[in-house]
Design a protein around this motif. Structure first.
Motif, short mmCIF file in Angstrom:
data_model
loop_
_atom_site.label_atom_id
_atom_site.label_comp_id
_atom_site.label_asym_id
_atom_site.label_seq_id
_atom_site.Cartn_x
_atom_site.Cartn_y
_atom_site.Cartn_z
N GLU A 35 0.83 -1.21 0.00
CA GLU A 35 0.00 0.00 0.00
C GLU A 35 0.87 1.26 0.00
O GLU A 35 0.51 2.28 -0.59
CB GLU A 35 -0.94 0.01 1.20
N ARG A 36 2.01 1.18 0.66
CA ARG A 36 2.95 2.32 0.62
C ARG A 36 3.48 2.53 -0.79
O ARG A 36 3.63 3.67 -1.26
CB ARG A 36 4.10 2.07 1.60
N VAL A 37 3.77 1.43 -1.47
CA VAL A 37 4.23 1.52 -2.86
C VAL A 37 3.14 2.13 -3.73
O VAL A 37 3.41 2.95 -4.62
CB VAL A 37 4.63 0.13 -3.40
N ARG A 38 1.90 1.76 -3.47
CA ARG A 38 0.77 2.31 -4.23
C ARG A 38 0.74 3.83 -4.15
O ARG A 38 0.51 4.51 -5.15
CB ARG A 38 -0.54 1.73 -3.69
N GLU A 39 0.97 4.36 -2.97
CA GLU A 39 0.98 5.81 -2.80
C GLU A 39 2.03 6.47 -3.69
O GLU A 39 1.80 7.54 -4.25
CB GLU A 39 1.25 6.15 -1.33
N LEU A 40 3.16 5.80 -3.83
CA LEU A 40 4.26 6.35 -4.65
C LEU A 40 3.92 6.32 -6.13
O LEU A 40 4.03 7.33 -6.83
CB LEU A 40 5.54 5.56 -4.40
N VAL A 41 3.51 5.14 -6.62
CA VAL A 41 3.35 5.00 -8.06
C VAL A 41 2.14 5.76 -8.61
O VAL A 41 2.13 6.12 -9.80
CB VAL A 41 3.25 3.51 -8.47
N LEU A 42 1.14 6.01 -7.79
CA LEU A 42 -0.04 6.73 -8.28
C LEU A 42 0.01 8.23 -8.02
O LEU A 42 -0.87 8.97 -8.45
CB LEU A 42 -1.31 6.15 -7.64
N ASP A 43 1.07 8.68 -7.36
CA ASP A 43 1.21 10.11 -7.07
C ASP A 43 1.68 10.85 -8.32
O ASP A 43 2.81 10.68 -8.76
CB ASP A 43 2.23 10.30 -5.94
N PRO A 44 0.80 11.67 -8.94
CA PRO A 44 1.18 12.35 -10.18
C PRO A 44 2.28 13.40 -10.00
O PRO A 44 2.86 13.86 -10.99
CB PRO A 44 -0.13 13.00 -10.64
N SER A 45 2.60 13.77 -8.76
CA SER A 45 3.64 14.77 -8.54
C SER A 45 5.04 14.17 -8.61
O SER A 45 6.03 14.91 -8.67
CB SER A 45 3.43 15.46 -7.18
N LEU A 46 5.14 12.83 -8.61
CA LEU A 46 6.44 12.17 -8.68
C LEU A 46 6.74 11.78 -10.13
O LEU A 46 6.01 11.00 -10.74
CB LEU A 46 6.46 10.91 -7.80
N PRO A 47 7.83 12.30 -10.72
CA PRO A 47 8.17 12.02 -12.12
C PRO A 47 8.84 10.66 -12.30
O PRO A 47 10.05 10.55 -12.52
CB PRO A 47 9.12 13.17 -12.48
N LEU A 48 8.07 9.58 -12.23
CA LEU A 48 8.61 8.24 -12.34
C LEU A 48 8.67 7.79 -13.81
O LEU A 48 7.73 7.99 -14.57
CB LEU A 48 7.73 7.24 -11.57
N THR A 49 9.77 7.17 -14.19
CA THR A 49 9.86 6.61 -15.53
C THR A 49 9.04 5.32 -15.60
O THR A 49 8.67 4.75 -14.57
CB THR A 49 11.31 6.28 -15.90
N THR A 50 8.77 4.87 -16.82
CA THR A 50 8.01 3.63 -16.99
C THR A 50 8.73 2.46 -16.33
O THR A 50 8.11 1.61 -15.68
CB THR A 50 7.81 3.33 -18.48
N THR A 51 10.05 2.42 -16.46
CA THR A 51 10.83 1.33 -15.85
C THR A 51 10.75 1.39 -14.33
O THR A 51 10.59 0.35 -13.66
CB THR A 51 12.30 1.41 -16.29
N THR A 52 10.85 2.58 -13.76
CA THR A 52 10.76 2.72 -12.31
C THR A 52 9.39 2.27 -11.81
O THR A 52 9.27 1.56 -10.81
CB THR A 52 11.01 4.17 -11.89
N GLN A 53 8.34 2.70 -12.52
CA GLN A 53 6.99 2.27 -12.15
C GLN A 53 6.89 0.74 -12.16
O GLN A 53 6.37 0.13 -11.22
CB GLN A 53 5.97 2.84 -13.13
N MET A 54 7.39 0.13 -13.22
CA MET A 54 7.31 -1.32 -13.36
C MET A 54 8.00 -2.03 -12.21
O MET A 54 7.46 -2.97 -11.61
CB MET A 54 7.94 -1.76 -14.68
N LEU A 55 9.20 -1.58 -11.86
CA LEU A 55 9.95 -2.24 -10.79
C LEU A 55 9.27 -2.07 -9.44
O LEU A 55 9.27 -2.99 -8.61
CB LEU A 55 11.38 -1.70 -10.75
N LEU A 56 8.67 -0.92 -9.21
CA LEU A 56 7.93 -0.72 -7.97
C LEU A 56 6.70 -1.64 -7.91
O LEU A 56 6.41 -2.24 -6.87
CB LEU A 56 7.51 0.74 -7.83
#
Length: 211
Positions: A47-68
């Motif tokens: 659930e903590r990871v969910r907060e990170l990957v769905l937060d639009p203010s964090l500029p995550l790359t596609t690869t970073t999202q996938m690994l999370l």
């Protein structure tokens, strides 16, 4: 009885979450023990990871999202999903590996043939666990996204616009065409009652060995 693992997939606004809750209620009324979960999520860490990957203010790359997502899935499978199925429960999960294949693969321009590495990573993260049935809630993005917007819901993916939702739909349809035995399309544009009836029919077929 043997436990079952059923996943709910599709583009944003398709009503997966609502239909999962309705299906869980329906199954419990028939005496089944049901576990409801979601991805990313299902455990405190995930659930903590969910907060990170769905937060639009964090500029995550596609690869970073996938690994999370994969890290959260490993935790989810180990701590909740596999133990529940092994205990004979019916597990209903809002998203799983098919979302990874679509969101981080097909919607990014990869073909089905180019998904081998991503499939292997998904299998590694889930320790080989795969759904017995996947319900894909399908409909025109312009209709489904409008429903979601009316509820005031938005996240990283919603903010990418209608073209992205069209690409997601195309990806889910491609997976359903490639694996028709496991992935079953559900018309998400119908009324809540109509969609629920389709869901119940699909799950009943699995429960009674008709699939």
């Amino acid at each position: 009885m043997k436990g079952l693992f059923i996943t709910f997939e599709g583009i944003d606004g398709g009503g997966k979450t609502t239909q999962l809750a309705l299906a869980a209620k329906w199954l419990r009324e028939q005496g089944y023990e049901v576990v409801e979960s979601r991805e990313p999520g299902g455990t405190p860490l995930a659930e903590r990871v969910r907060e990170l990957v769905l937060d639009p203010s964090l500029p995550l790359t596609t690869t970073t999202q996938m690994l999370l997502y994969l890290a959260a899935r490993s935790e989810h499978v180990d701590k909740l999903l596999r133990p529940s199925v092994e205990a004979g429960k019916i597990v209903l999960c809002d998203r799983f590996s098919d979302s990874t294949l679509v969101y981080q693969g097909l919607s990014q321009g990869k073909s089905l043939e180019e998904l081998a590495l991503l499939r292997n990573l998904c299998s590694f993260a889930s320790a080989g666990m795969a759904p017995d049935l996947t319900l894909v809630f399908d409909g025109r993005p312009e209709v489904l996204v409008r429903r979601r917007a009316a509820r005031g819901v938005s996240d990283r993916y919603e903010l990418q616009g209608l073209d992205f939702q069209q690409a997601l739909r195309k990806g889910f349809l491609a997976l359903a065409e490639a694996e028709p035995e496991r992935l079953q399309l559900i018309d998400a544009e119908g009324s809540q009652e109509q969609v629920a009836a389709s869901v119940q029919q699909a799950i009943s077929a699995l429960l009674h060995g008709e699939k």
